[in-house]
Design a protein around this motif. Sequence first.
Motif, PDB file in Angstrom:
ATOM      1  N   LEU A  98       0.815  -1.212   0.000  1.00  0.00           N
ATOM      2  CA  LEU A  98       0.000   0.000   0.000  1.00  0.00           C
ATOM      3  C   LEU A  98       0.852   1.267   0.000  1.00  0.00           C
ATOM      4  O   LEU A  98       0.350   2.345   0.316  1.00  0.00           O
ATOM      5  N   SER A  99       2.097   1.146  -0.350  1.00  0.00           N
ATOM      6  CA  SER A  99       2.996   2.303  -0.328  1.00  0.00           C
ATOM      7  C   SER A  99       2.403   3.472  -1.102  1.00  0.00           C
ATOM      8  O   SER A  99       1.915   3.309  -2.228  1.00  0.00           O
ATOM      9  N   GLY A 100       2.426   4.647  -0.469  1.00  0.00           N
ATOM     10  CA  GLY A 100       1.917   5.853  -1.113  1.00  0.00           C
ATOM     11  C   GLY A 100       0.412   6.016  -1.034  1.00  0.00           C
ATOM     12  O   GLY A 100      -0.133   7.003  -1.525  1.00  0.00           O
ATOM     13  N   THR A 101      -0.298   5.062  -0.405  1.00  0.00           N
ATOM     14  CA  THR A 101      -1.750   5.118  -0.306  1.00  0.00           C
ATOM     15  C   THR A 101      -2.162   5.540   1.090  1.00  0.00           C
ATOM     16  O   THR A 101      -1.667   4.990   2.084  1.00  0.00           O
ATOM     17  N   ASP A 102      -3.047   6.541   1.182  1.00  0.00           N
ATOM     18  CA  ASP A 102      -3.595   6.922   2.478  1.00  0.00           C
ATOM     19  C   ASP A 102      -4.523   5.810   2.958  1.00  0.00           C
ATOM     20  O   ASP A 102      -5.360   5.300   2.196  1.00  0.00           O
ATOM     21  N   LEU A 103      -4.386   5.422   4.216  1.00  0.00           N
ATOM     22  CA  LEU A 103      -5.218   4.362   4.763  1.00  0.00           C
ATOM     23  C   LEU A 103      -6.680   4.769   4.899  1.00  0.00           C
ATOM     24  O   LEU A 103      -7.571   3.921   4.945  1.00  0.00           O
ATOM     25  N   GLY A 104      -6.937   6.063   4.977  1.00  0.00           N
ATOM     26  CA  GLY A 104      -8.301   6.542   5.106  1.00  0.00           C
ATOM     27  C   GLY A 104      -9.154   6.145   3.912  1.00  0.00           C
ATOM     28  O   GLY A 104      -8.751   6.307   2.758  1.00  0.00           O
ATOM     29  N   GLY A 105     -10.346   5.591   4.177  1.00  0.00           N
ATOM     30  CA  GLY A 105     -11.235   5.185   3.096  1.00  0.00           C
ATOM     31  C   GLY A 105     -11.054   3.765   2.633  1.00  0.00           C
ATOM     32  O   GLY A 105     -11.853   3.270   1.835  1.00  0.00           O
ATOM     33  N   SER A 117       7.780   3.216   2.980  1.00  0.00           N
ATOM     34  CA  SER A 117       8.276   4.392   3.699  1.00  0.00           C
ATOM     35  C   SER A 117       7.277   4.702   4.806  1.00  0.00           C
ATOM     36  O   SER A 117       7.009   3.861   5.647  1.00  0.00           O
ATOM     37  N   SER A 118       6.701   5.903   4.818  1.00  0.00           N
ATOM     38  CA  SER A 118       5.763   6.272   5.872  1.00  0.00           C
ATOM     39  C   SER A 118       4.334   5.915   5.493  1.00  0.00           C
ATOM     40  O   SER A 118       4.029   5.617   4.333  1.00  0.00           O
ATOM     41  N   ALA A 119       3.448   5.948   6.498  1.00  0.00           N
ATOM     42  CA  ALA A 119       2.027   5.677   6.286  1.00  0.00           C
ATOM     43  C   ALA A 119       1.214   6.783   6.930  1.00  0.00           C
ATOM     44  O   ALA A 119       1.581   7.314   7.987  1.00  0.00           O
ATOM     45  N   GLN A 120       0.084   7.114   6.294  1.00  0.00           N
ATOM     46  CA  GLN A 120      -0.785   8.185   6.771  1.00  0.00           C
ATOM     47  C   GLN A 120      -2.219   7.660   6.861  1.00  0.00           C
ATOM     48  O   GLN A 120      -2.681   6.917   5.985  1.00  0.00           O
ATOM     49  N   LEU A 121      -2.923   8.046   7.928  1.00  0.00           N
ATOM     50  CA  LEU A 121      -4.351   7.746   8.067  1.00  0.00           C
ATOM     51  C   LEU A 121      -5.113   9.057   8.194  1.00  0.00           C
ATOM     52  O   LEU A 121      -4.933   9.787   9.166  1.00  0.00           O
TER      53      LEU A 121
END
Length: 377
Positions: A98-105, A117-121
């Motif tokens: 899921l690299s580069g994908t916002d977890l929201g939704g 790399s990093s993850a964002q929600l």
Amino acid sequence: MLAVGCAFVAVPAGASAAPVDLATAAPFVTLAGAAVTNTGPSVLNGELGVSPGTALTGFGAATVNGAVHANDAVAAQAQLDLTNAYGVAAGQAVTSDLSGTDLGGLVLTPGAYRFTSSAQLTGTLTLDAQNDPAAQFVFQIASALTTATVSRVSLVGAATPCNVFWQVGTSATLGTGTAFQGNLMAAASISLNNAATVQGRLLASNGQISLINNVIDASMCATTSAAPPESSTAPESSTAPGPAAPAVPGSDTGSGSGSPAAPPAAGEARLARNGTTVWTRTPPRAMSGQPACTAGFTATLRGRQIKSVVYRLDGRIVRGATRSPFRLFVRGLPGRHKVTARVTFKDATPARTLTLGYRACAAVALRPTFGPSRFTG
């Protein structure tokens, strides 16, 4: 620009991730390597620890419903087991990148999900166990995890936060008001902004954990690091169950966490199971002009050997209590709702979850009602 109406994106089902065993780290709701700091009336429903550091600061205003370990042998061993669990999570075969994908939704099924790399929600992440309560979710995040303000992790289909693991390569930051679920394992630090809540655990291998008016609850995965009694036998009087609390109309005696224990074998230590609890509520007060609605009621827990109570409204923690009176005043919220209390005991009595449903038609506000204690434990 994407339209706001694009709400959920489903990720195809894959193989469930392998179980991750926290071993002796499991009783800890918060475990850090360097220090744990707190600001405000945070509530920790589980054990608190630090190792090899020793600093636990700002907990004078907090409620810790569990043992505290400052660089003792228990915390040191828990850190070793955390390192093993972290490695198991990091080594899982990947279901989806899921690299580069916002977890929201996103709506995710059981499996292991990688971020290089990093993850964002931002918003809501939904984890669907597809009616398998043993289903495992693992998130492998190479660097940092960050959640936006009032983001949330939603569990459906029998998913439990006990089986959700976030393996974070550096640090994790939960935004203000975030409702997070799962076991957050960070190699460095974990920081929670004001009013963020966690159903699960905060586990940092090397760095610091910082709390600000937070609720961290692992009672649904309850276990304890307490050592068993040294005595091989117990007085006969400790083995006899106490008398049941008298039945009261409208009470809910709840349900235990498992089936009754089998009688101990000859020579085996007997642990007292004298805890009892009963939940009653006062007759609802009818609102003027609306006799069919409940304006509010007082829910009171009474019993023996009660250690702590965690109250929830529609699944969200609203209060923790460790001394009597175990009482909560509930004002109405339009529609039908559910108030639950998770009760743990001072002896070996299994924890219980009690439930009250209600219908009301006023604004909601939950707060304790203070008065003379009738607690007999």
